[in-house]
Each structure stands twice: as structure tokens, then as C-alpha cells.
Design a protein around this motif. Structure first.
Motif, PDB file in Angstrom:
ATOM      1  N   MET A 162       0.835  -1.200   0.000  1.00  0.00           N
ATOM      2  CA  MET A 162       0.000   0.000   0.000  1.00  0.00           C
ATOM      3  C   MET A 162       0.862   1.239   0.000  1.00  0.00           C
ATOM      4  O   MET A 162       1.832   1.323   0.750  1.00  0.00           O
ATOM      5  CB  MET A 162      -0.913   0.002   1.230  1.00  0.00           C
ATOM      6  N   ARG A 163       0.512   2.188  -0.858  1.00  0.00           N
ATOM      7  CA  ARG A 163       1.163   3.500  -0.855  1.00  0.00           C
ATOM      8  C   ARG A 163       0.171   4.475  -0.240  1.00  0.00           C
ATOM      9  O   ARG A 163      -0.864   4.781  -0.823  1.00  0.00           O
ATOM     10  CB  ARG A 163       1.533   3.956  -2.261  1.00  0.00           C
ATOM     11  N   PRO A 164       0.477   4.957   0.973  1.00  0.00           N
ATOM     12  CA  PRO A 164      -0.467   5.859   1.637  1.00  0.00           C
ATOM     13  C   PRO A 164      -0.496   7.228   0.990  1.00  0.00           C
ATOM     14  O   PRO A 164       0.398   7.596   0.246  1.00  0.00           O
ATOM     15  CB  PRO A 164       0.071   5.934   3.077  1.00  0.00           C
ATOM     16  N   GLY A 165      -1.529   7.967   1.286  1.00  0.00           N
ATOM     17  CA  GLY A 165      -1.709   9.319   0.782  1.00  0.00           C
ATOM     18  C   GLY A 165      -3.192   9.609   0.691  1.00  0.00           C
ATOM     19  O   GLY A 165      -4.015   8.859   1.198  1.00  0.00           O
ATOM     20  N   LEU A 166      -3.547  10.695   0.033  1.00  0.00           N
ATOM     21  CA  LEU A 166      -4.963  11.002  -0.151  1.00  0.00           C
ATOM     22  C   LEU A 166      -5.637   9.908  -0.968  1.00  0.00           C
ATOM     23  O   LEU A 166      -6.809   9.617  -0.796  1.00  0.00           O
ATOM     24  CB  LEU A 166      -5.140  12.357  -0.822  1.00  0.00           C
ATOM     25  N   CYS A 167      -4.888   9.321  -1.871  1.00  0.00           N
ATOM     26  CA  CYS A 167      -5.362   8.195  -2.671  1.00  0.00           C
ATOM     27  C   CYS A 167      -4.479   7.007  -2.292  1.00  0.00           C
ATOM     28  O   CYS A 167      -3.327   6.932  -2.707  1.00  0.00           O
ATOM     29  CB  CYS A 167      -5.232   8.498  -4.161  1.00  0.00           C
ATOM     30  N   VAL A 168      -5.002   6.094  -1.479  1.00  0.00           N
ATOM     31  CA  VAL A 168      -4.233   4.917  -1.095  1.00  0.00           C
ATOM     32  C   VAL A 168      -4.249   3.948  -2.267  1.00  0.00           C
ATOM     33  O   VAL A 168      -5.315   3.567  -2.745  1.00  0.00           O
ATOM     34  CB  VAL A 168      -4.824   4.245   0.164  1.00  0.00           C
ATOM     35  N   LYS A 169      -3.066   3.599  -2.754  1.00  0.00           N
ATOM     36  CA  LYS A 169      -2.961   2.697  -3.891  1.00  0.00           C
ATOM     37  C   LYS A 169      -2.309   1.399  -3.473  1.00  0.00           C
ATOM     38  O   LYS A 169      -1.441   1.376  -2.613  1.00  0.00           O
ATOM     39  CB  LYS A 169      -2.158   3.332  -5.018  1.00  0.00           C
ATOM     40  N   PHE A 170      -2.746   0.311  -4.111  1.00  0.00           N
ATOM     41  CA  PHE A 170      -2.108  -0.978  -3.943  1.00  0.00           C
ATOM     42  C   PHE A 170      -1.154  -1.129  -5.125  1.00  0.00           C
ATOM     43  O   PHE A 170      -1.584  -1.217  -6.267  1.00  0.00           O
ATOM     44  CB  PHE A 170      -3.134  -2.115  -3.937  1.00  0.00           C
ATOM     45  N   LEU A 171       0.138  -1.141  -4.836  1.00  0.00           N
ATOM     46  CA  LEU A 171       1.149  -1.227  -5.873  1.00  0.00           C
ATOM     47  C   LEU A 171       1.751  -2.622  -5.906  1.00  0.00           C
ATOM     48  O   LEU A 171       1.881  -3.266  -4.864  1.00  0.00           O
ATOM     49  CB  LEU A 171       2.263  -0.207  -5.615  1.00  0.00           C
ATOM     50  N   LYS A 172       2.129  -3.061  -7.088  1.00  0.00           N
ATOM     51  CA  LYS A 172       2.828  -4.332  -7.214  1.00  0.00           C
ATOM     52  C   LYS A 172       4.167  -4.201  -6.525  1.00  0.00           C
ATOM     53  O   LYS A 172       4.797  -3.156  -6.588  1.00  0.00           O
ATOM     54  CB  LYS A 172       3.006  -4.689  -8.683  1.00  0.00           C
ATOM     55  N   THR A 173       4.585  -5.250  -5.811  1.00  0.00           N
ATOM     56  CA  THR A 173       5.876  -5.174  -5.144  1.00  0.00           C
ATOM     57  C   THR A 173       6.952  -4.999  -6.178  1.00  0.00           C
ATOM     58  O   THR A 173       6.880  -5.511  -7.289  1.00  0.00           O
ATOM     59  CB  THR A 173       6.136  -6.419  -4.284  1.00  0.00           C
ATOM     60  N   GLY A 174       7.947  -4.203  -5.848  1.00  0.00           N
ATOM     61  CA  GLY A 174       9.023  -3.912  -6.790  1.00  0.00           C
ATOM     62  C   GLY A 174       8.790  -2.648  -7.596  1.00  0.00           C
ATOM     63  O   GLY A 174       9.614  -2.266  -8.387  1.00  0.00           O
ATOM     64  N   THR A 175       7.621  -1.966  -7.394  1.00  0.00           N
ATOM     65  CA  THR A 175       7.371  -0.717  -8.124  1.00  0.00           C
ATOM     66  C   THR A 175       7.306   0.445  -7.179  1.00  0.00           C
ATOM     67  O   THR A 175       7.144   0.325  -6.026  1.00  0.00           O
ATOM     68  CB  THR A 175       6.045  -0.768  -8.918  1.00  0.00           C
TER      69      THR A 175
END
Length: 175
Positions: A162-175
Motif C-alpha cells: 500500500m502506498r499511503p496518501g490522499l489516494c491509497v494505492k495498492f502497488l505491485k511489489t518492486g514498483t
């Protein structure tokens, strides 16, 4: 006057109960829409153990987290139909005492397949920065076994972070 106060109190109480009953769905955000019986689907299964949690994650068009739906369970299993042909994002969690294992991951289900999740944990020694000692580093993970037409295989999954912020995104590991 007393009658009006009683009616007002009853309406206030009823409103509070209704508001609180909907509170959990408001907190969970956008719910996963399960496939209709006539639509092609796959099944995701996980044996329930105390402290186990499985959530279906909803992702918006902007790839931001939109909400989650707890996987339904019965008879000692989480057992749920899911849509096929598009990315399914799941979050597995196991709480045991003061330890928590959380694994967000995704894969693309195929029609008619049954995906059985198996989770585990392990430790590996890791060199400590202090006093030149070795400490055990704990890890946990999820494996997905696909059963289709009598054939079982390990399904490749994409582990996410998870990349926190105003828009929480689920990112592929390694990105």
C-alpha cells in the motif's frame, strides 16, 4: 407535551440505531459486488482459524482504494464467488496475540476454478546492527492453489504493497 417529547426521543433513538447499523458499511467504503448466479464465476476458499480475516478489496477507476467487503464464511471456511477475467484484490490477515500477518495480493480468476488459499509463517536469521548478533526475522505469506477440471496447480499471485496518501494505492511489489 410529554407525548411530543416521547415521540421525539423515540425518533432520535431510532435514527441513532439506523445510523449506527449503516456505519459499518460507510466505514468499509465501496462494497465488492458479487457475481450473479447466471454470470461466470470462480470460487475463493480459505479455512477459517481463530484470528483469520479475508477481505475483498474494491479499487476505483483511478486505481485508488475504494473500500472492502469481508469474505462470507460458513462451516469453518470463507467461501465466496468472485468475478472472472479481471484482477481480484484480496487482503489476508491473521492476528495471533501481539503478532499480525497481513498480505495484500491479487490474481485474475478463471471461470469455474476453485482457488484455495493456504497461509503460513516462517522465520529466518538476520544479522542485527547492534552487538553483532543474529535475530530471527518473521515472515508470512499466502499461496493460492487453483483446482480446475480435476487438475491442481499453484496460481501465480501478485503481492501488493500500500502506498499511503490522499489516494491509497495498492502497488505491485518492486514498483
Amino acid at each position: 407535551m410529554r407525548s411530543n417529547f416521547k415521540t421525539f426521543g423515540t425518533c432520535l433513538w431510532l435514527g441513532a440505531v439506523l445510523g449506527m447499523s449503516g456505519c459499518s458499511s460507510l466505514m468499509m467504503g465501496k462494497q465488492y459486488v458479487f457475481p450473479k448466479p447466471e454470470e461466470p464465476s470462480a470460487t475463493v476458499r480459505l479455512q477459517y482459524t481463530p484470528g483469520t480475516n479475508l477481505r475483498l478489496i474494491s479499487i476505483g477507476e483511478d486505481r485508488c482504494y475504494a473500500g472492502y467487503t469481508p469474505a462470507p464464511g460458513a462451516n469453518g471456511f470463507f467461501d465466496t464467488p468472485v468475478h472472472v477475467g479481471k484482477e481480484l484484490v484480496l487482503a489476508y490477515a491473521l492476528s495471533s496475540g501481539d503478532k499480525v500477518c497481513q498480505v495484500p495480493f491479487s490474481f485474475i480468476p478463471e471461470p469455474g476454478a476453485i482457488y484455495t488459499l493456504r497461509a503460513g509463517s516462517w522465520t529466518l536469521p538476520k544479522q542485527s546492527f547492534l552487538f553483532n548478533q543474529t535475530v530471527d526475522q518473521e515472515y508470512c505469506g499466502v499461496q493460492v492453489i487453483k483446482s480446475q477440471n480435476g487438475v491442481e496447480s499453484v496460481e501465480p499471485v501478485q503481492h501488493l504493497r500500500m502506498r499511503p496518501g490522499l489516494c491509497v494505492k495498492f502497488l505491485k511489489t518492486g514498483t
